[in-house]
Design an enzyme around this catalytic site. Structure first.
Site, mmCIF file in Angstrom:
data_model
loop_
_atom_site.group_PDB
_atom_site.id
_atom_site.type_symbol
_atom_site.label_atom_id
_atom_site.label_comp_id
_atom_site.label_asym_id
_atom_site.label_seq_id
_atom_site.Cartn_x
_atom_site.Cartn_y
_atom_site.Cartn_z
ATOM 1 N N ILE A 305 0.830 -1.200 0.000
ATOM 2 C CA ILE A 305 0.000 0.000 0.000
ATOM 3 C C ILE A 305 0.864 1.250 0.000
ATOM 4 O O ILE A 305 0.604 2.209 -0.728
ATOM 5 C CB ILE A 305 -0.941 0.004 1.218
ATOM 6 C CG1 ILE A 305 -1.896 -1.195 1.158
ATOM 7 C CG2 ILE A 305 -1.727 1.307 1.277
ATOM 8 C CD1 ILE A 305 -2.790 -1.191 -0.054
ATOM 9 N N GLU A 328 15.598 -2.100 3.783
ATOM 10 C CA GLU A 328 16.507 -1.420 2.863
ATOM 11 C C GLU A 328 16.162 -1.735 1.414
ATOM 12 O O GLU A 328 16.141 -0.850 0.554
ATOM 13 C CB GLU A 328 17.948 -1.838 3.160
ATOM 14 C CG GLU A 328 18.972 -1.181 2.234
ATOM 15 C CD GLU A 328 20.372 -1.733 2.432
ATOM 16 O OE1 GLU A 328 21.334 -1.023 2.116
ATOM 17 O OE2 GLU A 328 20.491 -2.892 2.885
ATOM 18 N N ALA A 375 1.424 3.890 6.818
ATOM 19 C CA ALA A 375 1.124 2.583 6.230
ATOM 20 C C ALA A 375 1.970 1.461 6.815
ATOM 21 O O ALA A 375 1.770 0.298 6.475
ATOM 22 C CB ALA A 375 1.327 2.636 4.704
ATOM 23 N N LYS A 422 -10.229 -5.987 9.501
ATOM 24 C CA LYS A 422 -10.055 -6.930 10.618
ATOM 25 C C LYS A 422 -10.070 -6.221 11.966
ATOM 26 O O LYS A 422 -10.048 -6.876 13.014
ATOM 27 C CB LYS A 422 -8.769 -7.718 10.420
ATOM 28 C CG LYS A 422 -8.855 -8.598 9.191
ATOM 29 C CD LYS A 422 -7.506 -9.042 8.699
ATOM 30 C CE LYS A 422 -7.637 -9.681 7.328
ATOM 31 N NZ LYS A 422 -8.050 -8.733 6.277
ATOM 32 N N LYS A 434 -4.754 -3.191 15.389
ATOM 33 C CA LYS A 434 -5.142 -2.097 14.490
ATOM 34 C C LYS A 434 -6.348 -1.334 15.052
ATOM 35 O O LYS A 434 -6.452 -0.117 14.897
ATOM 36 C CB LYS A 434 -5.464 -2.649 13.102
ATOM 37 C CG LYS A 434 -4.271 -3.249 12.384
ATOM 38 C CD LYS A 434 -3.193 -2.232 12.068
ATOM 39 C CE LYS A 434 -3.521 -1.406 10.854
ATOM 40 N NZ LYS A 434 -2.391 -0.523 10.465
ATOM 41 N N GLY A 463 -3.051 -8.470 -4.934
ATOM 42 C CA GLY A 463 -1.654 -8.362 -5.314
ATOM 43 C C GLY A 463 -0.740 -7.844 -4.236
ATOM 44 O O GLY A 463 0.461 -7.702 -4.472
ATOM 45 N N VAL A 468 -3.623 -13.599 -1.211
ATOM 46 C CA VAL A 468 -3.995 -14.916 -1.706
ATOM 47 C C VAL A 468 -3.709 -15.071 -3.200
ATOM 48 O O VAL A 468 -3.372 -16.157 -3.658
ATOM 49 C CB VAL A 468 -5.485 -15.180 -1.403
ATOM 50 C CG1 VAL A 468 -6.385 -14.265 -2.197
ATOM 51 C CG2 VAL A 468 -5.845 -16.626 -1.654
#
Length: 646
Positions: A305, A328, A375, A422, A434, A463, A468
């Site tokens: 993301i 890195e 992110a 989730k 989260k 992706g 999955v």
């Protein structure tokens, strides 16, 4: 001109290929007859090779031909493909010639047909064998030459049917032969195009005739050349193509063409082609006004993301893009890409860890970001569920607190947390950490900071690392099986590009304390997704089976995007809704979060879960959630992690 000639030859071969066995027998019959006459010529010479024959010789020759053809059929010689002729083929031909020649000689001698020279009966099998071998070798040499002319490296030409006969197909035909493809024909539902020719290639019929045409012409691939179709229609065409059992390719979508892809470069069908949705219309002017000339900081900039956020942000011309990344290699990869695609955007490349409060503070004070996109997170449910609960709490929750405080101290206007579905009624550690991070922002927003703190929730991203889809694709490439945790498991999916665009829009319009929920559309059955990917790769479920492995620790069967207690408000953007969450828990745990986490460092996962249960009211570990679901008859939850990653 030369290429067109060889393409025409390949198309002719493709059209006769379905009749290969009958054509093979006809050619072999001609060779047998020619060998009979050549043997007479060798025995009697030019003067007598016709005049000295008996009146019944044509009938004998016909019988000999029938005898040889019977032998060829019995040994299944016509089923063999001449372009692969080798020693095994020669061996079967030798047995046919020896057997048929012996039977023919015995029959002729016993019938008393004395005018048939015995030398003809003896030599004819040898001459026939040489002739049958010669035509096969000649065809194989010709086919190898054809491959060299049509395909780089001499690979076998890929015979394709193109779905669509519009401008995209015309542009595709202009360059696809250089990629080793031979286009056999086009299919299109437009009645006006039926029977027409496009670039010398015929329009063979409607899309419904796909299976019939593919079988008749011996197609090896299907190419969808309809980039302008709306996604629902595009999905229907792709699903129709997938039922053929052939590998399915596509030209780039209209969005990809706008971004610089070329029509002639076909690619494999991606899950986005099946699960993607029409692009949402954003407030491009408002986003540009907010981001243009601003310094933007992205934590986790090298992740799935984070990297897509960086690509999208760079398009709006920020004054500076600060890339904060722990890995890195990931940092190197994204900065190289951004430097190549957006050379005019100054990049600040920082190796750092969101668990290091002092480093985050120095970074924010040094570069004074206007907007911070947070992110960086541990998102893999199975990994965080077992043996890594403390690490997840420290990274996901404490890291959010450090990053948010650093942004506020540096005077950032906006801080955006990338959250997850989730976090709604969490049953696993990752979701609970989260959710705790969202609660941290709620508390900070209530303290009157000038910085606007907000979060954005969405489900699985197609992706993304560990999701999955790449896993399924790798399993298919290895020959299977494809593993699915449960036949009924469903997930919400969104493309990385769509998620990043909506996150940026939420950042521009959001107010402090808001949690944005992205409309994920309809949930997708993971088993059905696996079946689609197997079919689109040109395989059947018999070739690559699906194996159900059972749900994993902390996983739900069905994901949720909004908790029952949440109230949602619409925005002027169709796929963005706002969940107003009241400040939950007491103030002390947020103020002493760092000390609490450090005290848990010497404990085990059970102590971390106990801490989360005390401070995140919605969190119920998987076993308790499942029991509650069974008792209450609500959503079924289970014991594991999302097959698609966060």
């Amino acid at each position: 001109m030369e290429t067109r000639f060889w393409l025409a030859i390949e198309r002719v071969l493709a059209r006769v290929r379905p009749h290969r066995q009958g054509l093979s027998l006809c050619i072999d019959a001609a060779v047998i007859a020619a060998a009979w006459n050549l043997t007479y010529l060798f025995r009697l010479g030019f003067e007598r090779w016709i005049s000295a024959r008996a009146d019944y010789d044509p009938w004998v020759m016909a019988g000999v031909i029938a005898l040889y053809l019977l032998g060829l059929v019995l040994l299944r010689v016509p089923q063999a493909m001449w372009r692969f002729a080798g020693f095994s083929e020669v061996s079967r031909l030798a047995w046919v010639c020896a057997g048929a020649g012996l039977v023919a000689a015995v029959v002729v001698l016993m019938a008393g047909w004395s005018k048939i020279p015995r030398s003809v009966l003896a030599l004819h099998p040898l001459v026939t064998l040489m002739g049958l071998i010669a035509v096969r070798i000649a065809y194989r040499m010709f086919y190898e030459h054809l491959r060299e002319r049509l395909s780089p490296g001499g690979q076998a030409p890929r015979r394709a049917l193109v779905l669509g006969a519009g401008q995209a197909a015309r542009m595709l035909l202009a360059g696809i032969q250089h990629q080793g493809y031979v286009v056999l024909g086009l299919l299109d539902d437009d009645p006006a195009k039926q029977g027409a020719r496009l670039g010398g290639v015929p329009v063979l019929g409607p899309l419904a005739s796909l299976n019939e045409q593919a079988k008749r012409l011996g197609a090896t691939h299907l190419i969808v050349a309809m980039p302008s179709l709306r996604l629902p229609q595009r999905r229907r065409v792709i699903e129709l193509a997938s039922r053929s059992g052939l590998p399915v390719l596509t030209v780039p979508t209209m969005q990809e063409l706008i971004e610089g892809s070329q029509v002639g470069r076909v690619r494999q069908i991606e899950p986005e082609d099946l699960l993607g949705r029409e692009p949402v219309q954003l407030d491009e002017a408002g986003i540009a006004e907010c981001l243009s000339g601003a310094t933007v900081l992205v934590t986790g900039a090298g992740g799935s993301i984070g990297s897509e956020l960086c690509r999208r942000l760079a398009q709006y011309g920020p004054a500076r893009l600060v890339l904060f990344e722990h890995s890195e290699y990931a940092l190197y990869t994204i900065e190289q890409e951004l430097g190549r695609r957006f050379p005019h955007i100054p990049l600040v490349r920082l190796l750092g860890d969101v668990r290091d409060a002092a480093q985050l503070r120095r970074c924010c004070l040094a570069w004074r970001p206007h907007i911070v996109f947070h992110a960086a997170a541990y998102k893999h449910v199975p990994l965080t569920e077992e043996h890594n609960a403390w690490a997840a709490l420290r990274n996901n929750t404490l890291g959010t607190l450090y990053a948010a405080r650093a942004a506020a101290e540096a005077g950032a206007a906006r801080f955006v947390l990338i959250s997850t579905d989730k976090a709604v009624n969490p049953t696993n550690v990752m979701g609970a950490t989260k959710r705790a991070a969202e609660m941290v922002l709620s508390h900070l927003a209530a303290q009157g900071h000038a910085t606007r703190f907000m979060a954005v929730r969405f489900g699985n991203v197609l992706g993304s690392s560990g999701s999955v889809v790449p896993k399924f694709q790798a399993q298919i490439a290895q020959g299977g099986p494809v593993t699915v945790t449960h036949p009924d498991i469903t997930r919400y999916f969104m493309t990385i590009a769509e998620a990043a665009r909506l996150v940026i829009q939420a950042a521009v319009i959001g107010e402090s304390g808001q949690v944005f929920v992205l409309d994920m559309g309809e949930p997708v059955r993971i088993a059905q997704l696996a079946q689609d990917l197997i079919r689109l790769s040109g395989h059947s479920l018999d070739e690559i089976p699906i194996v159900y492995t059972g749900l994993r620790p902390g996983e739900k069967l069905y994901e949720e995007l909004l908790a029952d207690a949440d109230t949602t408000l619409p925005t002027r953007f169709a796929r963005l809704r706002i969940a107003r969450l009241g400040v939950q828990g007491d103030e002390t745990w947020v103020a002493e979060l760092a000390r609490s986490v450090e005290l848990l460092a010497d404990g085990d996962d059970r102590e971390v879960r106990a801490w989360l249960r005390r401070h995140v009211p919605e969190y119920r570990p998987a076993g308790e959630a499942l029991a509650a679901a069974d008792a209450g008859g609500r959503a079924v939850w289970a014991d594991d992690a999302p097959p698609g990653g966060g």
